[in-house]
Design an enzyme around this catalytic site. Structure first.
Site, mmCIF file in Angstrom:
data_model
loop_
_atom_site.group_PDB
_atom_site.id
_atom_site.type_symbol
_atom_site.label_atom_id
_atom_site.label_comp_id
_atom_site.label_asym_id
_atom_site.label_seq_id
_atom_site.Cartn_x
_atom_site.Cartn_y
_atom_site.Cartn_z
ATOM 1 N N GLU A 94 -27.733 -0.419 -2.183
ATOM 2 C CA GLU A 94 -27.246 -2.064 -1.603
ATOM 3 C C GLU A 94 -26.435 -2.354 -1.016
ATOM 4 O OE1 GLU A 94 -27.281 -2.089 -6.626
ATOM 5 O OE2 GLU A 94 -25.127 -2.075 -5.809
ATOM 6 N N CYS A 344 -15.787 -4.717 -4.800
ATOM 7 C CA CYS A 344 -15.482 -2.449 -3.723
ATOM 8 C C CYS A 344 -15.439 -1.765 -5.065
ATOM 9 C CB CYS A 344 -13.700 -3.099 -2.835
ATOM 10 S SG CYS A 344 -14.011 -1.172 -2.049
#
Length: 373
Positions: A94, A344
């Site tokens: 990703e 994150c």
């Protein structure tokens, strides 16, 4: 028998010049012409390179290719963040595009999965398969730049910053990381300033030592705990390289670096009632007194099955204010893309796990099960 073509994205400038001279029998300046086409114009078709003679173009078509990962899925967040699933072989990694008022940051992956097993990270729960090749690292930037370029009518900002904070531990893939960084910085590549390219590490001391004097980019460190006992519980790599050893080499790196302006960015994920107490803040402030730094607090981003929670705003605020009493520069990272699991610690991709999770990892040097390419 078909011979596999050479992917030119696997070479930095030095490697490309050598390949052209030794394998193609061409002058080195031709390599630089081709490199400019690849990165300045996003070109993957040799026939479009109109300042290259036809004979060389035919030779390149026969022996070489320009092949970046392709986008298998794109998700768009309400805040403008885009998460791409990039296909590498038979798996996905990703890559995240994060636009802001004055910049656009691309978060890039370095491995398919991760072997470090940090307890708060969703990537770690996917297991580990292999290192990404140079072409698969730099190819994420190339593909993202092309995707953004195709959407100029939307007003999306071109990529200005790259952070190696996607899937994987960058410093366990030094062989491929360094050439990819060189291309990001090279005027014939993406031409980014060394201060706009950031490598984040969870504490691979041997890799950081290799970087000293070899490559100069901004450094961010994933600390996440103020003492060895707690850090080892949530980050097993601490059993191999403890906090003292980690911070010692960090200080040496920033002393040798122009990109960091004398300071390292310390990343600290806040886990509710785990590492976010006032006592932890005092301990962290004392720990970092000898390390010139700015501290970036990251409120935990939940993922399915996670055992942790995001702290309350009052706990986050108290933690920040406690650190600031010690005159540390402290910021709180704004969560971006959490509605598409692009924040994150939320990246997962599509990983075929090659690690044996029933056995404890042995951090003997870099003897972590890493399949190299």
């Amino acid at each position: 028998m078909t011979t596999e073509k050479v992917n030119l994205l696997d070479f930095d400038r030095k490697g490309l010049r050598t390949f052209f001279a030794e394998e193609l029998g061409e002058k080195a300046f031709r390599a630089e012409q081709v490199m400019k086409w690849i990165y300045h114009f996003g070109c993957d078709d040799f026939d479009q390179m109109n300042n290259i003679n036809k004979q060389l173009r035919e030779k390149l078509k026969a022996k070489c290719e320009i092949r970046a990962p392709y986008v298998s899925e794109a998700q768009h967040s309400a805040d403008g963040t885009i998460k791409w699933a990039m296909r590498v072989g038979d798996q996905d990694v990703e890559t995240v595009y994060i636009p802001e008022d004055d910049r656009a940051t691309l978060c890039v992956s370095s491995q398919v999965g991760c072997a470090l097993e940090c307890k708060f990270c969703s990537t770690a729960q996917q297991g580990f398969n292999r290192n990404l090749r140079v072409s698969e690292i730099i190819g994420q930037v190339w593909r993202a730049a092309r995707e953004i370029g195709l959407e100029k009518e939307t007003g999306r900002r071109p990529i200005t910053n790259v952070v190696m904070m996607g899937m994987g531990e960058p410093l366990l893939n030094m062989k491929n990381l360094i050439p990819a960084l060189e291309i990001m910085l090279d005027d014939l590549g993406f031409g980014l300033s060394k201060r706009r390219v950031t490598v984040s590490t969870s504490g691979v001391v041997s890799g950081l030592e290799q970087m000293i004097g070899q490559i100069d980019v901004a450094l961010a460190i994933s600390l996440h705990a103020p003492n060895d006992k707690l850090r080892s519980e949530i980050m097993p790599i601490n059993d191999r390289w403890n906090i003292e050893a980690f911070l010692e080499v960090v200080r040496r790196y920033i002393a040798s670096s122009n990109a960091n302006r004398g300071k390292v960015t310390v990343e600290y994920v806040l886990l509710d009632h785990v590492n976010d107490g006032t006592e932890h803040a005092h301990e962290l402030a004392e720990l970092l007194k000898r390390t010139p730094c700015k501290i970036n607090l990251i409120p935990f981003n939940p993922y399915p099955g996670s055992p942790y929670k995001k702290p309350s705003n009052s706990r986050i605020d108290r933690f920040q204010k406690t650190l600031m009493q010690y005159e540390h520069t402290v910021t709180i990272r704004k969560t971006r893309g959490d509605d598409i699991d692009a924040a994150c610690g939320q990246l997962v991709g599509d990983v075929i796990d090659r690690t044996k999770r029933t056995k404890a990892k042995q951090f003997d040097g870099q003897a972590i099960p890493v399949k190299t390419l």
